[in-house]
Design an enzyme around this catalytic site. Structure first.
Site, PDB file in Angstrom:
ATOM      1  N   LYS A  11       0.828  -1.215   0.000  1.00 20.00           N
ATOM      2  CA  LYS A  11       0.000   0.000   0.000  1.00 20.00           C
ATOM      3  C   LYS A  11       0.866   1.271   0.000  1.00 20.00           C
ATOM      4  O   LYS A  11       2.082   1.210   0.269  1.00 20.00           O
ATOM      5  CB  LYS A  11      -0.927  -0.036   1.220  1.00 20.00           C
ATOM      6  CG  LYS A  11      -1.967  -1.164   1.161  1.00 20.00           C
ATOM      7  CD  LYS A  11      -2.934  -1.048   2.335  1.00 20.00           C
ATOM      8  CE  LYS A  11      -4.029  -2.093   2.266  1.00 20.00           C
ATOM      9  NZ  LYS A  11      -5.020  -1.891   3.353  1.00 20.00           N
ATOM     10  N   TYR A  51     -12.557  -1.452  -3.477  1.00 22.79           N
ATOM     11  CA  TYR A  51     -13.053  -1.608  -2.106  1.00 22.79           C
ATOM     12  C   TYR A  51     -14.567  -1.437  -2.025  1.00 22.79           C
ATOM     13  O   TYR A  51     -15.089  -1.090  -0.955  1.00 22.79           O
ATOM     14  CB  TYR A  51     -12.346  -0.615  -1.180  1.00 22.79           C
ATOM     15  CG  TYR A  51     -10.949  -1.050  -0.773  1.00 22.79           C
ATOM     16  CD1 TYR A  51     -10.756  -2.151   0.069  1.00 22.79           C
ATOM     17  CD2 TYR A  51      -9.823  -0.369  -1.217  1.00 22.79           C
ATOM     18  CE1 TYR A  51      -9.481  -2.553   0.451  1.00 22.79           C
ATOM     19  CE2 TYR A  51      -8.544  -0.769  -0.838  1.00 22.79           C
ATOM     20  CZ  TYR A  51      -8.384  -1.863   0.001  1.00 22.79           C
ATOM     21  OH  TYR A  51      -7.125  -2.258   0.382  1.00 22.79           O
ATOM     22  N   PHE A  59     -15.320   4.619   7.020  1.00 28.51           N
ATOM     23  CA  PHE A  59     -13.976   4.987   6.580  1.00 28.51           C
ATOM     24  C   PHE A  59     -13.783   4.879   5.065  1.00 28.51           C
ATOM     25  O   PHE A  59     -12.675   5.106   4.564  1.00 28.51           O
ATOM     26  CB  PHE A  59     -12.925   4.118   7.306  1.00 28.51           C
ATOM     27  CG  PHE A  59     -13.110   2.630   7.126  1.00 28.51           C
ATOM     28  CD1 PHE A  59     -12.665   1.982   5.985  1.00 28.51           C
ATOM     29  CD2 PHE A  59     -13.723   1.874   8.121  1.00 28.51           C
ATOM     30  CE1 PHE A  59     -12.829   0.614   5.816  1.00 28.51           C
ATOM     31  CE2 PHE A  59     -13.895   0.497   7.961  1.00 28.51           C
ATOM     32  CZ  PHE A  59     -13.445  -0.127   6.802  1.00 28.51           C
ATOM     33  N   THR A  93      -5.624  -6.495  10.834  1.00 27.71           N
ATOM     34  CA  THR A  93      -5.886  -5.217  10.155  1.00 27.71           C
ATOM     35  C   THR A  93      -5.302  -4.050  10.945  1.00 27.71           C
ATOM     36  O   THR A  93      -4.667  -3.156  10.385  1.00 27.71           O
ATOM     37  CB  THR A  93      -7.406  -5.025   9.985  1.00 27.71           C
ATOM     38  OG1 THR A  93      -7.951  -6.183   9.358  1.00 27.71           O
ATOM     39  CG2 THR A  93      -7.714  -3.787   9.164  1.00 27.71           C
ATOM     40  N   ARG A 104       2.426  -6.268   8.998  1.00 25.31           N
ATOM     41  CA  ARG A 104       1.748  -5.075   9.521  1.00 25.31           C
ATOM     42  C   ARG A 104       2.350  -4.632  10.854  1.00 25.31           C
ATOM     43  O   ARG A 104       2.468  -3.433  11.116  1.00 25.31           O
ATOM     44  CB  ARG A 104       0.242  -5.332   9.631  1.00 25.31           C
ATOM     45  CG  ARG A 104      -0.455  -5.225   8.265  1.00 25.31           C
ATOM     46  CD  ARG A 104      -1.863  -5.715   8.298  1.00 25.31           C
ATOM     47  NE  ARG A 104      -2.617  -5.352   7.093  1.00 25.31           N
ATOM     48  CZ  ARG A 104      -3.807  -5.852   6.778  1.00 25.31           C
ATOM     49  NH1 ARG A 104      -4.375  -6.738   7.579  1.00 25.31           N
ATOM     50  NH2 ARG A 104      -4.430  -5.480   5.679  1.00 25.31           N
ATOM     51  N   ASN A 114      -2.050   0.525   6.619  1.00 22.49           N
ATOM     52  CA  ASN A 114      -1.541  -0.705   7.231  1.00 22.49           C
ATOM     53  C   ASN A 114      -0.673  -1.549   6.290  1.00 22.49           C
ATOM     54  O   ASN A 114      -0.642  -2.769   6.373  1.00 22.49           O
ATOM     55  CB  ASN A 114      -2.690  -1.511   7.844  1.00 22.49           C
ATOM     56  CG  ASN A 114      -3.727  -1.925   6.833  1.00 22.49           C
ATOM     57  OD1 ASN A 114      -3.575  -1.665   5.642  1.00 22.49           O
ATOM     58  ND2 ASN A 114      -4.778  -2.576   7.290  1.00 22.49           N
ATOM     59  N   HIS A 117      -2.203  -5.200   1.591  1.00 20.38           N
ATOM     60  CA  HIS A 117      -3.513  -5.836   1.397  1.00 20.38           C
ATOM     61  C   HIS A 117      -3.317  -7.325   1.198  1.00 20.38           C
ATOM     62  O   HIS A 117      -2.322  -7.742   0.596  1.00 20.38           O
ATOM     63  CB  HIS A 117      -4.217  -5.254   0.158  1.00 20.38           C
ATOM     64  CG  HIS A 117      -5.423  -6.031  -0.269  1.00 20.38           C
ATOM     65  ND1 HIS A 117      -6.633  -5.915   0.381  1.00 20.38           N
ATOM     66  CD2 HIS A 117      -5.602  -6.975  -1.237  1.00 20.38           C
ATOM     67  CE1 HIS A 117      -7.516  -6.739  -0.191  1.00 20.38           C
ATOM     68  NE2 HIS A 117      -6.909  -7.393  -1.170  1.00 20.38           N
ATOM     69  N   GLU A 128      -9.762 -10.166  -7.543  1.00 20.49           N
ATOM     70  CA  GLU A 128      -8.833  -9.043  -7.340  1.00 20.49           C
ATOM     71  C   GLU A 128      -7.634  -9.139  -8.289  1.00 20.49           C
ATOM     72  O   GLU A 128      -7.159  -8.130  -8.815  1.00 20.49           O
ATOM     73  CB  GLU A 128      -8.382  -9.008  -5.877  1.00 20.49           C
ATOM     74  CG  GLU A 128      -9.525  -8.655  -4.942  1.00 20.49           C
ATOM     75  CD  GLU A 128      -9.161  -8.742  -3.459  1.00 20.49           C
ATOM     76  OE1 GLU A 128      -7.997  -9.066  -3.122  1.00 20.49           O
ATOM     77  OE2 GLU A 128     -10.059  -8.473  -2.636  1.00 20.49           O
TER      78      GLU A 128
HETATM   79  P1  IDP Z   1      -8.163  -6.267   5.772  1.00 16.98           P
HETATM   80  O1  IDP Z   1      -7.335  -5.386   4.851  1.00 16.98           O
HETATM   81  O2  IDP Z   1      -7.372  -6.742   6.950  1.00 16.98           O
HETATM   82  O3  IDP Z   1      -8.864  -7.388   5.037  1.00 16.98           O
HETATM   83  P2  IDP Z   1     -10.744  -4.923   5.863  1.00 16.98           P
HETATM   84  O4  IDP Z   1     -11.683  -4.970   7.022  1.00 16.98           O
HETATM   85  O5  IDP Z   1     -11.082  -5.703   4.637  1.00 16.98           O
HETATM   86  O6  IDP Z   1      -9.295  -5.338   6.410  1.00 16.98           O
HETATM   87  O7  IDP Z   1     -10.571  -3.392   5.491  1.00 16.98           O
HETATM   88  C1  IDP Z   1      -9.957  -3.001   4.275  1.00 16.98           C
HETATM   89  C2  IDP Z   1      -9.009  -1.865   4.561  1.00 16.98           C
HETATM   90  O8  IDP Z   1      -9.750  -0.730   5.020  1.00 16.98           O
HETATM   91  C3  IDP Z   1      -7.996  -2.114   5.697  1.00 16.98           C
HETATM   92  O9  IDP Z   1      -6.872  -2.871   5.292  1.00 16.98           O
HETATM   93  C4  IDP Z   1      -7.634  -0.709   6.098  1.00 16.98           C
HETATM   94  O10 IDP Z   1      -6.729  -0.104   5.163  1.00 16.98           O
HETATM   95  C5  IDP Z   1      -8.992  -0.008   5.993  1.00 16.98           C
HETATM   96  N1  IDP Z   1      -9.711  -0.038   7.273  1.00 16.98           N
HETATM   97  C6  IDP Z   1     -10.289  -1.113   7.871  1.00 16.98           C
HETATM   98  N2  IDP Z   1     -10.888  -0.778   9.034  1.00 16.98           N
HETATM   99  C7  IDP Z   1     -10.669   0.555   9.179  1.00 16.98           C
HETATM  100  C8  IDP Z   1     -11.035   1.506  10.198  1.00 16.98           C
HETATM  101  O11 IDP Z   1     -11.684   1.190  11.201  1.00 16.98           O
HETATM  102  N3  IDP Z   1     -10.620   2.800   9.994  1.00 16.98           N
HETATM  103  C9  IDP Z   1      -9.904   3.191   8.890  1.00 16.98           C
HETATM  104  N4  IDP Z   1      -9.567   2.328   7.914  1.00 16.98           N
HETATM  105  C10 IDP Z   1      -9.922   1.034   8.053  1.00 16.98           C
HETATM  106 MG    MG Z   2     -10.332  -7.324   3.606  1.00 12.75          MG
END
Ligand code: IDP
Ligand code: MG
Length: 139
Positions: A11, A51, A59, A93, A104, A114, A117, A128
């Site tokens: 990222k 997304y 968010f 995450t 991470r 973070n 992905h 994807e």
């Molecule tokens: P993942 O990447 O671990 O699968 P997801 O829940 O699919 O997590 O969320 C996608 C992306 O959205 C995360 O990797 C992160 O960049 C962002 N994200 C997830 N939760 C939050 C949040 O609570 N605040 C801000 N960004 C978030």
């Molecule tokens: Mg995800």
């Protein structure tokens, strides 16, 4: 066990911090084979499309801005148990909850920025991967 694939992106935060090389080294040392790799940059609209499943989350707007803020490296990786093993390698995450030694934990700045992905299922890995690569680019 048969090999399968996962899809990942380094990222914008990890790219800006010059951590791409260290991350790719960790991925290869964990036994993943790089099947396709591309340095690219998402527009805000393309990030929103990628997304789309998170459209209703609070968010979402910020996530699209962040993911289009700089270059990324998209990759298709192959390994036995690729999706699950890759999620283990990247960690939770929220980097504060990520296990020691995970990508991470080592490189992420926040729950949003973070570093990495990782696809969450075999089906999504294929969707994807097809979002970024044509069949000619996958070998
Ligand atoms: P993942 O990447 O671990 O699968 P997801 O829940 O699919 O997590 O969320 C996608 C992306 O959205 C995360 O990797 C992160 O960049 C962002 N994200 C997830 N939760 C939050 C949040 O609570 N605040 C801000 N960004 C978030
Ligand atoms: Mg995800």
């Amino acid at each position: 066990m048969a090999k399968n694939i996962t899809f990942t992106m380094i990222k914008p935060d990890a790219m800006a911090d010059q951590n791409a090389g260290a991350i790719i080294k960790m991925i290869q040392e964990a036994g993943f084979k790089i099947k396709a790799m591309k340095l690219t940059k998402l527009s805000n609209e393309r990030a929103g499309e990628f997304y789309a499943v998170h459209r209703e989350r609070p968010f979402y707007g910020e996530l699209c801005e962040y993911m289009s803020s700089g270059p990324i490296i998209a990759m298709i990786l192959e390994k036995e148990n690729a999706v699950t093993d890759f999620r283990t390698l990247i960690g939770a995450t929220n980097p504060q909850e990520a296990a020691e030694g995970t990508i991470r934990k080592l490189f992420a700045k926040s729950i949003e920025a973070n570093a990495m992905h990782g696809a969450d299922s075999d089906e999504n890995a294929i969707v994807e991967g097809n979002f970024f690569f044509s069949s000619l680019e996958k070998f």
